[in-house]
Design an enzyme around this catalytic site. Structure first.
Site: not given
Length: 429
Positions: A46, A107, A131, A189, A192, A203, A207, A304
């Site tokens: 962006r 994902k 992966e 951090g 969110e 989430d 997965k 990460g």
């Protein structure tokens, strides 16, 4: 060495910058392992001027992310934009249609559109690799798709969200309530500003749908995943679990049997002698149970820049070697369409927590509801009054059908004796 594998990257957030850093740091080693250099030729994001801690001026900048699918100098497009639809999905479709290889950490897109994209990849003989979409740097996709390929998998399950695991283990070690630890996770951090995607289990469900497809040879079926997050876990639950010899973890479980596909993300009580009980902080872990290999346990950093970039580059190395096959370990048309299993038929022991008014007759009312629904009580514990005057009652049931527990809770709904909604958690067997 042969010609380099030329890579275009869409999305230069934490992971995109991590991929660049990794290729810079380990480029020579990667080239030896891949049999050819891996080079970034174009990038798109962006904001061109943003400082990402890496030099992107050496790469061609493409304003239109979608144009990367048609970039004449790219063999592979790496998508790190995110989102189940929108630009990410358009880029995936166009890249595979053009016969170029596609690597993603997305994902949500794979859980919702994986079957379509796998078919597109097979049509043009392109690689579809993801992966990094499950458990960050843990090579669990490769482990299931390749290492355990000869096995019939009975069950796949695990701790699939680092944010939730950080919160639960922090509550466990410090005795604090969910809201306090969530605020700390946001400040650090780990979570969110809007944490619902993580703490409500979505989430982890994305997965789990991918893992189930790989484990059982079925089409990804995110819509069949029953999802409950950790919002309603309180410090008293953590303490009760500990006193009973358990720890609370948000666990995704998938099993395939004659009655259909069972997929659920839900807080569980995990016995202390199970390896998932010792997965702490923001780590992820996945367990797969094969009929010949036995129990496989994968643990590591689930998110990460470094771990996720590691998984992305591992996919690129496979492509550079020419080592890729069907995205879900078998041709897309060979993936079966399984119906969702009736969770009421599932048998388990359960933990139930009630926050009730401190008055006569409450325990008798709860016990009567359990009796009428056919739930056998193994133990019942009542603690002292909380600051607001309410009392916590914790019950552990004997093994039985989950529909009986649901019937008991339904019978108690609306009772004036309950100061809040009950909490139900299965005990991991």
């Amino acid at each position: 060495m042969t010609d380099p594998l030329r890579v275009a990257i869409a999305g230069l957030g934490t992971v995109g910058a991590g991929v660049i850093k990794l290729l810079d740091a380990n480029g020579a080693l990667i080239a030896r392992r891949a049999g050819r250099p891996i080079e970034i030729v174009a990038v798109s994001a962006r904001d061109r001027a943003k400082d990402r801690g890496v030099d992107i001026t050496r790469f061609e900048w493409v304003d239109d992310t979608g144009a990367l699918a048609r970039h004449v100098g790219a063999d592979v497009v790496v998508e790190l934009i995110g989102g189940s639809d929108g630009p990410a999905l358009t880029l995936a479709r166009e890249t595979l249609k053009a016969g170029r290889h596609f690597v993603t950490a997305n994902k949500a897109m794979i859980a919702h559109h994986g079957l379509e994209l796998a078919r597109a990849a097979e049509t043009t003989n392109a690689a579809l690799k993801f992966e990094a979409a499950v458990a960050g740097g843990i090579p669990v996709i490769k482990g299931l798709r390749e290492g355990a390929a000869a096995n019939e998998i009975a069950r796949v399950y695990g701790v699939l969200n680092g944010t939730c695991n950080f919160i639960l283990t922090k509550m466990e070690s410090e005795g604090r309530d969910f809201g306090d630890v969530l605020a700390e996770a946001q400040a650090l951090g780990y979570a969110e500003a809007d944490p619902s995607f993580d703490i409500d289990g979505v989430d982890a469900a994305h997965k789990l749908a991918i893992l189930a497809s790989l484990a059982f040879g079925t089409r990804p079926a995110f819509d069949q995943v029953a999802i409950t997050g950790i919002r309603n876990v309180i410090a008293a639950d953590i303490a009760e679990a500990a006193s009973l010899g358990y720890r609370i973890r948000l666990v995704g479980v998938a099993e395939a049997n004659g009655t259909g596909m069972f997929q659920r993300v839900h807080p569980h009580l995990v016995p202390l002698d199970h390896p998932l009980a010792h997965v702490a902080g923001s780590l992820n872990a996945v367990v797969a149970e094969g009929n010949f290999v036995g129990r496989l346990f994968f643990e590591g950093a689930g998110a990460g820049d470094g771990p996720t970039a590691s998984a992305v580059v591992a996919d690129l190395i496979d492509i550079a070697r020419g080592e890729f096959g069907p995205a879900f370990a078998m041709p897309a048309d060979a993936l079966s369409a399984e119906a969702g299993a009736d969770t009421g038929d599932r048998r388990s022991r359960a933990y139930l927590r009630f926050t009730v008014a401190d008055k006569l007759g409450v325990l008798a009312e709860i016990a009567a509801a359990m009796r009428d629904a056919g739930v056998s009580i193994e133990s019942l514990i009542q603690r002292g009054a909380m600051p607001d005057g309410s009392v916590v009652v914790a019950i552990v049931t004997h093994e039985g059908p989950e529909r009986s527990v649901a019937a008991a809770l339904d019978q108690l709904s609306g009772s004036s004796s309950l100061a809040g909604a009950p909490m139900w958690m299965p005990i991991l067997g």
